[in-house]
Design a protein around this motif. Structure first.
Motif, short mmCIF file in Angstrom:
data_model
loop_
_atom_site.label_atom_id
_atom_site.label_comp_id
_atom_site.label_asym_id
_atom_site.label_seq_id
_atom_site.Cartn_x
_atom_site.Cartn_y
_atom_site.Cartn_z
N VAL A 171 10.85 -6.04 -12.05
CA VAL A 171 10.32 -4.73 -11.70
C VAL A 171 11.42 -3.93 -11.02
CG1 VAL A 171 9.36 -5.66 -9.54
CG2 VAL A 171 8.53 -3.46 -10.43
N LYS A 172 11.45 -2.64 -11.31
CA LYS A 172 12.44 -1.73 -10.73
C LYS A 172 11.75 -0.78 -9.75
CE LYS A 172 13.76 1.76 -13.17
NZ LYS A 172 14.35 2.54 -14.28
N PHE A 173 12.26 -0.72 -8.54
CA PHE A 173 11.71 0.16 -7.51
C PHE A 173 12.74 1.22 -7.11
CE2 PHE A 173 9.43 -3.89 -6.25
CZ PHE A 173 8.18 -3.49 -6.71
N GLU A 174 12.22 2.31 -6.54
CA GLU A 174 13.06 3.28 -5.85
C GLU A 174 12.48 3.51 -4.46
OE1 GLU A 174 14.09 6.82 -8.03
OE2 GLU A 174 14.08 5.73 -9.94
N PHE A 175 13.33 3.99 -3.55
CA PHE A 175 12.90 4.19 -2.16
C PHE A 175 13.34 5.57 -1.67
CE2 PHE A 175 12.85 -0.38 -2.56
CZ PHE A 175 11.78 -0.76 -1.78
N GLY A 176 12.59 6.05 -0.68
CA GLY A 176 12.95 7.29 -0.01
C GLY A 176 12.67 7.19 1.48
N ARG A 177 13.25 8.13 2.21
CA ARG A 177 13.07 8.16 3.67
C ARG A 177 11.99 9.18 4.03
NH1 ARG A 177 18.74 8.45 2.86
NH2 ARG A 177 19.83 6.52 3.46
N SER A 178 11.15 8.81 4.99
CA SER A 178 10.17 9.73 5.57
C SER A 178 10.36 9.72 7.08
CB SER A 178 8.74 9.28 5.22
OG SER A 178 8.38 8.14 5.98
N SER A 179 9.61 10.55 7.76
CA SER A 179 9.72 10.60 9.23
C SER A 179 9.27 9.28 9.86
CB SER A 179 8.89 11.75 9.78
OG SER A 179 7.53 11.61 9.40
N SER A 180 8.49 8.50 9.12
CA SER A 180 8.00 7.23 9.66
C SER A 180 8.75 6.02 9.10
CB SER A 180 6.50 7.08 9.35
OG SER A 180 6.25 7.15 7.96
N GLY A 181 9.80 6.27 8.32
CA GLY A 181 10.59 5.16 7.81
C GLY A 181 10.66 5.13 6.30
N LEU A 182 11.21 4.05 5.76
CA LEU A 182 11.38 3.92 4.32
C LEU A 182 10.03 3.72 3.63
CD1 LEU A 182 14.46 1.52 4.02
CD2 LEU A 182 14.41 3.98 3.64
N LYS A 183 9.94 4.29 2.41
CA LYS A 183 8.73 4.11 1.61
C LYS A 183 9.12 3.89 0.16
CE LYS A 183 5.49 6.59 4.57
NZ LYS A 183 4.37 7.55 4.63
N LEU A 184 8.32 3.07 -0.51
CA LEU A 184 8.48 2.88 -1.94
C LEU A 184 8.09 4.16 -2.65
CD1 LEU A 184 8.71 -0.19 -3.46
CD2 LEU A 184 6.70 0.77 -4.50
N ALA A 185 8.82 4.50 -3.72
CA ALA A 185 8.62 5.81 -4.34
C ALA A 185 8.65 5.71 -5.87
CB ALA A 185 9.69 6.78 -3.85
N ASP A 186 8.65 6.86 -6.51
CA ASP A 186 8.74 7.03 -7.95
C ASP A 186 7.48 6.50 -8.63
OD1 ASP A 186 10.28 8.13 -10.11
OD2 ASP A 186 10.62 6.08 -10.79
N GLU A 187 7.61 5.64 -9.65
CA GLU A 187 6.47 5.17 -10.43
C GLU A 187 6.50 3.66 -10.57
OE1 GLU A 187 6.84 5.58 -14.91
OE2 GLU A 187 8.50 6.89 -14.30
N ILE A 188 5.35 3.09 -10.96
CA ILE A 188 5.27 1.68 -11.35
C ILE A 188 4.46 1.67 -12.63
CG2 ILE A 188 4.73 -0.67 -10.65
CD1 ILE A 188 4.40 0.34 -7.77
N SER A 189 5.14 1.55 -13.75
CA SER A 189 4.48 1.66 -15.04
C SER A 189 5.20 0.79 -16.06
CB SER A 189 4.48 3.12 -15.51
OG SER A 189 5.79 3.50 -15.93
N GLY A 190 4.77 0.88 -17.30
CA GLY A 190 5.45 0.15 -18.35
C GLY A 190 6.90 0.54 -18.53
N ASP A 191 7.29 1.68 -17.96
CA ASP A 191 8.69 2.11 -18.00
C ASP A 191 9.56 1.39 -16.97
OD1 ASP A 191 7.93 3.89 -19.97
OD2 ASP A 191 8.60 5.67 -18.91
#
Length: 233
Positions: A171-191
């Motif tokens: 599985v491929k993940f992406e991450f981003g920063r928020s005021s409360s810390g790192l969060k998993l982002a983008d999509e989780i799909s067949g792509d």
């Protein structure tokens, strides 16, 4: 809502700015080879959006998903994205086989976490943690957090898929920063996953190997059918 100009358009999604949130509209397009191959895929956007909405609700790590907007969109928290792809591998497959001499589909003794630079022009190369720190894309604390979150999310997805008779390869993940810390982002799909059902790919690997759009859509529908036994919120 969609009369505004998009804030960003990528290969698979168009993103609209809603202030502190974003609306991600999935496109009826399938690509491979960093966009070198591209085909229209009617209905793929709705399948990817529904699949993403369900799978984000199956992981217990901080993430940006807020709501599903039928038929082909999700609303997410706006984050400062980190230009990395974090891949968790449970089995030897894909680009791993091009750099290591192991038999395909060998199960690893423990999951492998890889960092890749998100850059199609460079073909998303594998990068070292030292590379990332020197380029000031993330510090070592953030890298440790991303690895931990990716491993936990991947394990949760693996167990959920197993309960539906599916085998998660990677599985491929992406991450981003928020005021409360790192969060998993983008999509989780067949792509963004490789998942087998009775040895058959229900993910974009099928399109990479065959170029068959109709067959891909059939497999994305089957994947959605298998995971959507509970109602979306």
């Amino acid at each position: 809502m969609l009369n505004m100009n998009p804030a960003y358009e990528g290969k698979a999604k168009v993103v609209y700015d809603l202030g502190d949130r974003l609306l991600m509209k999935f496109k009826d397009v399938v690509t491979a080879g960093d966009g070198a191959r591209r085909d229209e895929a009617p209905g793929k956007g709705a399948l990817a959006a529904k699949t993403t909405a369900i799978l984000f609700q199956k992981i217990d790590v901080p993430h940006h998903f807020l709501s599903y907007e039928p038929p082909d969109s999700i609303v997410v928290e706006k984050l400062q994205m980190i230009p990395l792809e974090v891949i968790v591998r449970f089995f030897a497959y894909g680009s791993y086989l091009r750099r290591m001499r192991v038999e395909p589909l060998r199960e690893f003794s423990r999951p492998i976490v890889e960092f890749h630079l998100k850059d199609d022009t460079l073909h998303d190369p594998l990068v070292l943690e030292d590379d990332i720190v020197e380029a000031k894309m993330a510090d070592r604390g953030e890298l440790a957090q991303m690895k931990d979150m990716a491993l936990r999310a991947a394990a949760q997805l693996r167990d959920f898929f197993a309960s539906r008779g599916l085998q998660l390869l990677d599985v491929k993940f992406e991450f981003g920063r928020s005021s409360s810390g790192l969060k998993l982002a983008d999509e989780i799909s067949g792509d963004t996953i490789r998942v087998l059902y009775h040895g058959e790919h229900l993910d974009k690997e099928y399109y990479r190997k065959t170029g068959d759009v109709r067959g891909l859509l059939e497999r994305y529908r089957k994947l959605l059918e298998l995971i959507s036994l509970e109602q979306l919120r």
